[in-house]
Structure formats: structure tokens, C-alpha cells
Scaffold this active site. Structure first.
Site, PDB file in Angstrom:
ATOM      1  N   SER A  16       0.860  -1.189   0.000  1.00 53.66           N
ATOM      2  CA  SER A  16       0.000   0.000   0.000  1.00 53.66           C
ATOM      3  C   SER A  16       0.888   1.228   0.000  1.00 53.66           C
ATOM      4  CB  SER A  16      -0.885   0.009   1.251  1.00 53.66           C
ATOM      5  OG  SER A  16      -1.505   1.276   1.428  1.00 53.66           O
ATOM      6  N   TYR A  27      -1.272  -0.960  10.364  1.00 57.57           N
ATOM      7  CA  TYR A  27      -1.462  -1.274   8.952  1.00 57.57           C
ATOM      8  C   TYR A  27      -0.278  -0.757   8.140  1.00 57.57           C
ATOM      9  CZ  TYR A  27      -3.587  -1.325   4.283  1.00 57.57           C
ATOM     10  OH  TYR A  27      -3.848  -1.542   2.949  1.00 57.57           O
TER      11      TYR A  27
END
Length: 260
Positions: free
Chosen positions: A154, A168
Site C-alpha cells: 500500500s 497497517y
């Protein structure tokens, strides 16, 4: 090898005869990845925890003339990981394309996260992809067969704005580094390991984020959310013969959303 031995241009994305395994394929980017690989000719094993959605996806791929095997998988369960790779191999042949897509957000401040959520994020986002990559690589090494592993990271691996997704971000940075070290480990065996780091793309996970944060696209230069179809070409490049010399690389695809 002389340049003349390669087609001109060297851009084929024909995956006929290849077997791909996609995790997190029940929705979002994973679902799109599975459809894209099948459309390019690969036989596809789709995995996720939601078996009913996998069956629907397999039916859709089958109706389009593709081959798809749906197998339920919780990537946090090491025994399931080994069993699913074995089942996939028995059903369709040795898996030579792995798309490590399964992941979950934390959506909480670091100091407020429960131990249960912490473990779930770490197990799903790091441990699961690590186990799967190694399980697939073992099969390829035993068969002396080349392969491609594509990990999905990401843009959050490289930028964190303090908006409640610290763990995350850490796990996605770990996926980026895992890509690099496994590429070094397996280069001599012709197993290429690469990574895609998407920005904000439409998905179920992103829908949840938008519910919490509102319309974030107004802050993007192009004021739009990425469409999963815009990742097709990057995925196909990384699993096709065209990227034979590319390994240990992370490709950022973010529509210019993030800073550099």
C-alpha cells in the site's frame, strides 16, 4: 541472449498454461486480480474466508471460458495455508503465480488497539503472506520451475498521516521489505518476487475508510478514486514474460495521490 531472440516488442501477457493463486479474492482488488489473470489465460485458484463469494466468482470465470478453483482459506491458519497450496496443486497443477492480496486494516490509534486486533492484523498482513510465499516457493523449487510472486502492499507503507492506521502502515512496509529479501533469496531459482503498492482504490476496505473519514478525493490532484481496472496492466506485467528481469521491485500505483 541476443536481442533478436525476444519478440519485438517483448510485452506478451499470455498466461496460458500457468496456475495462479489469489488470496483475498472474495471482493475488491483480489476479485479483480483473479478475473484479470483468468482473462489472460491462467487457471486460477481463488481463496478467501467467504466461500460463498468464491463460488460466485468461480462461476463467473467459468462462464467466460476460464478455469477457476474456489478454496476457502484463512491465511492466519498455517495448516490451512499448506493444505490449500497442496489442494490447488492437485486440482490444477503446480502454482507458479501467487498474488498475496489478503489484508485487513486496523483503523485505530496504536495505543488503543486490543491484543486480539493487533494479532489479527500482524497474522493476516505479514505472517500469512510470508507462509504462502514460502509454501508456493517450496513447490517451485522441488519442481525446478520458475515462478512469480506479487505481494500487495500500500502507499501507506511509505506515508503515514497519523489518521489511525499505524499498524497497517507497519505491516505494509514489512511486505515491501519481504518482497526485497525474498527476491534476493530466490533469484537464482528464477522465482521473481515483486510488489504493487496501490494508493486509494475502490474496494470494500476503502468503503469502510470513507465512511469514517468522508470524501478524501477532494484532496487528491485528480480528485478521483482509483478504479481496480487501472491495476490490471501492472499485475499482468509482473507475472508475464515481459518482466523476466524485474525482481525485488515495488511499483507504486496511486494516480498521483501521494507525495514523493
Amino acid at each position: 541472449m541476443p536481442t533478436s531472440d525476444f519478440p519485438l516488442p517483448n510485452t506478451s501477457s499470455d498466461l496460458s498454461g500457468r496456475v495462479a493463486l489469489v488470496t483475498g479474492a472474495s471482493s475488491g482488488l483480489g476479485r479483480r486480480f483473479a478475473l484479470t489473470l483468468a482473462a489472460a489465460g491462467a487457471s486460477v485458484v481463488v481463496t478467501a474466508r467467504r466461500a460463498d463469494r468464491l463460488t460466485e466468482l468461480a462461476d463467473e470465470i467459468g462462464a467466460s471460458g476460464g478455469i477457476c478453483e474456489p478454496i476457502a482459506l484463512d491465511v492466519t491458519d498455517a495448516e490451512q495455508v499448506a493444505a490449500v497450496v497442496a489442494q490447488a496443486t492437485e486440482a490444477l497443477g503446480n502454482v507458479d503465480i501467487l498474488v498475496n492480496n489478503a489484508g485487513i486494516p486496523d483503523a485505530q490509534r496504536a495505543h488503543k488497539m486490543s491484543l486480539e486486533l493487533t494479532d489479527a492484523v500482524l497474522d493476516t498482513n505479514i505472517r500469512g503472506p510470508w507462509l504462502l510465499a514460502n509454501e508456493v516457493a517450496r513447490g517451485l523449487l522441488a519442481a525446478k520451475q520458475p515462478g512469480r510472486i506479487v505481494n500487495i502492499s500500500s502507499l501507506g507503507a511509505f506515508n503515514y498521516g497519523g489518521n489511525g492506521a499505524a499498524l497497517y502502515s507497519i505491516t505494509k512496509a514489512a511486505i515491501h521489505r519481504m518482497t526485497e529479501v525474498l527476491a534476493v533469496e530466490w533469484a537464482k531459482f528464477n522465482i521473481n518476487v515483486n510488489c504493487i503498492a496501490p494508493g486509494a482504490f475502490s474496494s470494500e476496505m476503502m468503503d469502510g475508510m470513507l465512511t469514517r473519514m468522508g470524501d478524501i478525493t477532494q484532496h487528491f490532484p485528480r480528485q478521483r478514486m482509483g478504479n481496480p481496472a487501472q491495476l490490471d496492466s501492472t499485475l499482468l506485467y509482473l507475472v508475464s514474460p515481459a518482466s523476466d528481469a524485474v525482481t525485488g521491485t515495488t511499483i507504486k500505483v496511486d494516480d498521483g495521490q501521494g507525495s514523493r
